[in-house]
Design a protein around this motif. Structure first.
Motif, PDB file in Angstrom:
ATOM      1  N   LEU A  79       0.815  -1.212   0.000  1.00 32.99           N
ATOM      2  CA  LEU A  79       0.000   0.000   0.000  1.00 32.99           C
ATOM      3  C   LEU A  79       0.849   1.263   0.000  1.00 32.99           C
ATOM      4  CD1 LEU A  79      -2.769  -1.111   2.498  1.00 32.99           C
ATOM      5  CD2 LEU A  79      -2.650  -1.423   0.027  1.00 32.99           C
ATOM      6  N   ARG A  80       2.074   1.149   0.428  1.00 31.69           N
ATOM      7  CA  ARG A  80       2.978   2.300   0.475  1.00 31.69           C
ATOM      8  C   ARG A  80       3.116   2.974  -0.885  1.00 31.69           C
ATOM      9  NH1 ARG A  80       8.346  -0.324   1.043  1.00 31.69           N
ATOM     10  NH2 ARG A  80       7.974  -0.784  -1.125  1.00 31.69           N
ATOM     11  N   ASP A  81       3.052   2.180  -1.949  1.00 33.63           N
ATOM     12  CA  ASP A  81       3.345   2.675  -3.288  1.00 33.63           C
ATOM     13  C   ASP A  81       2.109   2.984  -4.126  1.00 33.63           C
ATOM     14  OD1 ASP A  81       6.062   2.260  -2.715  1.00 33.63           O
ATOM     15  OD2 ASP A  81       5.880   0.155  -3.292  1.00 33.63           O
ATOM     16  N   ARG A  82       0.912   2.878  -3.548  1.00 32.69           N
ATOM     17  CA  ARG A  82      -0.302   3.026  -4.347  1.00 32.69           C
ATOM     18  C   ARG A  82      -1.369   3.808  -3.605  1.00 32.69           C
ATOM     19  NH1 ARG A  82       1.876  -1.722  -5.233  1.00 32.69           N
ATOM     20  NH2 ARG A  82       2.097  -2.487  -7.349  1.00 32.69           N
ATOM     21  N   ASN A  83      -2.214   4.450  -4.382  1.00 35.61           N
ATOM     22  CA  ASN A  83      -3.409   5.059  -3.805  1.00 35.61           C
ATOM     23  C   ASN A  83      -4.570   4.081  -3.992  1.00 35.61           C
ATOM     24  OD1 ASN A  83      -4.219   5.293  -6.486  1.00 35.61           O
ATOM     25  ND2 ASN A  83      -3.758   7.481  -6.606  1.00 35.61           N
ATOM     26  N   ARG A  84      -5.750   4.464  -3.555  1.00 35.11           N
ATOM     27  CA  ARG A  84      -6.907   3.572  -3.632  1.00 35.11           C
ATOM     28  C   ARG A  84      -7.219   3.160  -5.063  1.00 35.11           C
ATOM     29  NH1 ARG A  84     -12.809   5.665  -2.492  1.00 35.11           N
ATOM     30  NH2 ARG A  84     -12.187   6.632  -4.424  1.00 35.11           N
ATOM     31  N   LEU A  85      -7.139   4.088  -5.986  1.00 30.70           N
ATOM     32  CA  LEU A  85      -7.417   3.792  -7.389  1.00 30.70           C
ATOM     33  C   LEU A  85      -6.418   2.774  -7.947  1.00 30.70           C
ATOM     34  CD1 LEU A  85      -9.204   4.536  -9.803  1.00 30.70           C
ATOM     35  CD2 LEU A  85      -7.569   6.345 -10.335  1.00 30.70           C
ATOM     36  N   GLY A  86      -5.152   2.931  -7.603  1.00 30.85           N
ATOM     37  CA  GLY A  86      -4.132   1.984  -8.053  1.00 30.85           C
ATOM     38  C   GLY A  86      -4.344   0.588  -7.486  1.00 30.85           C
ATOM     39  N   GLN A  88      -7.258  -0.688  -6.521  1.00 24.72           N
ATOM     40  CA  GLN A  88      -8.424  -1.247  -7.196  1.00 24.72           C
ATOM     41  C   GLN A  88      -8.064  -1.741  -8.596  1.00 24.72           C
ATOM     42  OE1 GLN A  88     -11.049   2.135  -6.797  1.00 24.72           O
ATOM     43  NE2 GLN A  88     -12.158   1.172  -5.101  1.00 24.72           N
ATOM     44  N   SER A  89      -7.242  -0.991  -9.306  1.00 30.68           N
ATOM     45  CA  SER A  89      -6.812  -1.404 -10.644  1.00 30.68           C
ATOM     46  C   SER A  89      -6.023  -2.713 -10.586  1.00 30.68           C
ATOM     47  CB  SER A  89      -5.950  -0.318 -11.286  1.00 30.68           C
ATOM     48  OG  SER A  89      -6.709   0.826 -11.529  1.00 30.68           O
ATOM     49  N   ASP A  90      -5.137  -2.823  -9.613  1.00 32.18           N
ATOM     50  CA  ASP A  90      -4.364  -4.061  -9.461  1.00 32.18           C
ATOM     51  C   ASP A  90      -5.274  -5.249  -9.182  1.00 32.18           C
ATOM     52  OD1 ASP A  90      -1.922  -2.852  -9.926  1.00 32.18           O
ATOM     53  OD2 ASP A  90      -1.410  -2.667  -7.796  1.00 32.18           O
ATOM     54  N   LEU A  91      -6.246  -5.062  -8.295  1.00 33.50           N
ATOM     55  CA  LEU A  91      -7.161  -6.157  -7.960  1.00 33.50           C
ATOM     56  C   LEU A  91      -8.025  -6.555  -9.151  1.00 33.50           C
ATOM     57  CD1 LEU A  91      -8.204  -5.106  -4.348  1.00 33.50           C
ATOM     58  CD2 LEU A  91      -6.665  -6.967  -5.011  1.00 33.50           C
ATOM     59  N   LEU A  92      -8.490  -5.576  -9.919  1.00 36.32           N
ATOM     60  CA  LEU A  92      -9.272  -5.887 -11.118  1.00 36.32           C
ATOM     61  C   LEU A  92      -8.417  -6.628 -12.150  1.00 36.32           C
ATOM     62  CD1 LEU A  92     -11.282  -2.567 -11.544  1.00 36.32           C
ATOM     63  CD2 LEU A  92     -12.204  -4.819 -10.948  1.00 36.32           C
ATOM     64  N   GLY A  93      -7.172  -6.194 -12.315  1.00 41.35           N
ATOM     65  CA  GLY A  93      -6.266  -6.874 -13.245  1.00 41.35           C
ATOM     66  C   GLY A  93      -5.988  -8.293 -12.821  1.00 41.35           C
ATOM     67  N   LEU A  94      -5.773  -8.519 -11.535  1.00 42.32           N
ATOM     68  CA  LEU A  94      -5.531  -9.875 -11.048  1.00 42.32           C
ATOM     69  C   LEU A  94      -6.745 -10.765 -11.300  1.00 42.32           C
ATOM     70  CD1 LEU A  94      -3.656  -9.005  -7.740  1.00 42.32           C
ATOM     71  CD2 LEU A  94      -2.712 -10.316  -9.659  1.00 42.32           C
ATOM     72  N   ALA A  95      -7.936 -10.216 -11.053  1.00 39.33           N
ATOM     73  CA  ALA A  95      -9.159 -10.996 -11.308  1.00 39.33           C
ATOM     74  C   ALA A  95      -9.289 -11.342 -12.783  1.00 39.33           C
ATOM     75  CB  ALA A  95     -10.381 -10.206 -10.826  1.00 39.33           C
ATOM     76  N   ALA A  96      -8.940 -10.402 -13.661  1.00 42.08           N
ATOM     77  CA  ALA A  96      -9.008 -10.655 -15.094  1.00 42.08           C
ATOM     78  C   ALA A  96      -8.041 -11.751 -15.522  1.00 42.08           C
ATOM     79  CB  ALA A  96      -8.719  -9.372 -15.882  1.00 42.08           C
ATOM     80  N   LEU A  97      -6.918 -11.882 -14.792  1.00 41.33           N
ATOM     81  CA  LEU A  97      -5.935 -12.923 -15.090  1.00 41.33           C
ATOM     82  C   LEU A  97      -6.292 -14.256 -14.434  1.00 41.33           C
ATOM     83  CD1 LEU A  97      -2.662 -10.836 -14.661  1.00 41.33           C
ATOM     84  CD2 LEU A  97      -3.693 -11.629 -16.797  1.00 41.33           C
ATOM     85  N   GLY A  98      -7.384 -14.266 -13.659  1.00 41.99           N
ATOM     86  CA  GLY A  98      -7.780 -15.501 -12.997  1.00 41.99           C
ATOM     87  C   GLY A  98      -7.016 -15.775 -11.718  1.00 41.99           C
ATOM     88  N   ILE A  99      -6.455 -14.731 -11.136  1.00 48.22           N
ATOM     89  CA  ILE A  99      -5.692 -14.865  -9.893  1.00 48.22           C
ATOM     90  C   ILE A  99      -6.554 -14.325  -8.764  1.00 48.22           C
ATOM     91  CG2 ILE A  99      -3.592 -14.185  -8.684  1.00 48.22           C
ATOM     92  CD1 ILE A  99      -2.330 -13.980 -11.549  1.00 48.22           C
ATOM     93  N   SER A 100      -6.848 -15.183  -7.810  1.00 45.16           N
ATOM     94  CA  SER A 100      -7.771 -14.868  -6.729  1.00 45.16           C
ATOM     95  C   SER A 100      -7.176 -13.839  -5.777  1.00 45.16           C
ATOM     96  CB  SER A 100      -8.097 -16.151  -5.954  1.00 45.16           C
ATOM     97  OG  SER A 100      -8.916 -15.855  -4.859  1.00 45.16           O
ATOM     98  N   SER A 101      -8.043 -13.007  -5.217  1.00 44.82           N
ATOM     99  CA  SER A 101      -7.605 -12.028  -4.231  1.00 44.82           C
ATOM    100  C   SER A 101      -8.317 -12.240  -2.908  1.00 44.82           C
ATOM    101  CB  SER A 101      -7.883 -10.606  -4.755  1.00 44.82           C
ATOM    102  OG  SER A 101      -9.263 -10.425  -4.961  1.00 44.82           O
ATOM    103  N   ASP A 102      -8.741 -13.455  -2.640  1.00 45.66           N
ATOM    104  CA  ASP A 102      -9.453 -13.758  -1.384  1.00 45.66           C
ATOM    105  C   ASP A 102      -8.580 -13.541  -0.182  1.00 45.66           C
ATOM    106  OD1 ASP A 102     -11.567 -14.423  -2.919  1.00 45.66           O
ATOM    107  OD2 ASP A 102     -11.286 -16.583  -2.756  1.00 45.66           O
TER     108      ASP A 102
END
Length: 102
Positions: A79-86, A88-102
């Motif tokens: 979290l040190r290197d990102r804001n909330r938007l960043g 969220q973008s990372d989590l959406l990208g991971l989901a699109a790649l089929g990588i779980s964020s549970d």
């Protein structure tokens, strides 16, 4: 977390992971080669995010390549290197790649 890891953690079994540090360059070959060495010995690999505040390849991109060789990735998002938007973008990208964020 995948169903396999979720089940293992809930059964209070030992879960063995290893940490991989993404490369400081564009070529994913080095992290893929390291992940192959862990295949069959660990339940998952933990991919660090900009370790020691040094720019490295995205852990999401590394997770994509590692998942392709049959190793379960766990992605750290610092979290040190990102804001909330960043984040969220990372989590959406991971989901699109089929990588779980549970």
């Amino acid at each position: 977390m995948t169903i396999y890891l979720d089940k293992q953690v809930n059964q209070k079994e030992f879960t063995i992971t290893a940490e991989l540090v993404p490369p400081r360059h564009w070529n994913p070959r080095s992290i893929i080669e390291k992940a192959v060495l862990f295949r069959g010995y660990v339940d998952a690999v933990d991919i660090s995010d900009n370790l020691l505040a040094v720019a490295r390849m995205s852990p999401a991109v590394c997770a994509f390549f590692i998942k392709q060789i049959g190793v379960e990735p766990i992605v750290q998002i610092n979290l040190r290197d990102r804001n909330r938007l960043g984040i969220q973008s990372d989590l959406l990208g991971l989901a699109a790649l089929g990588i779980s964020s549970d």
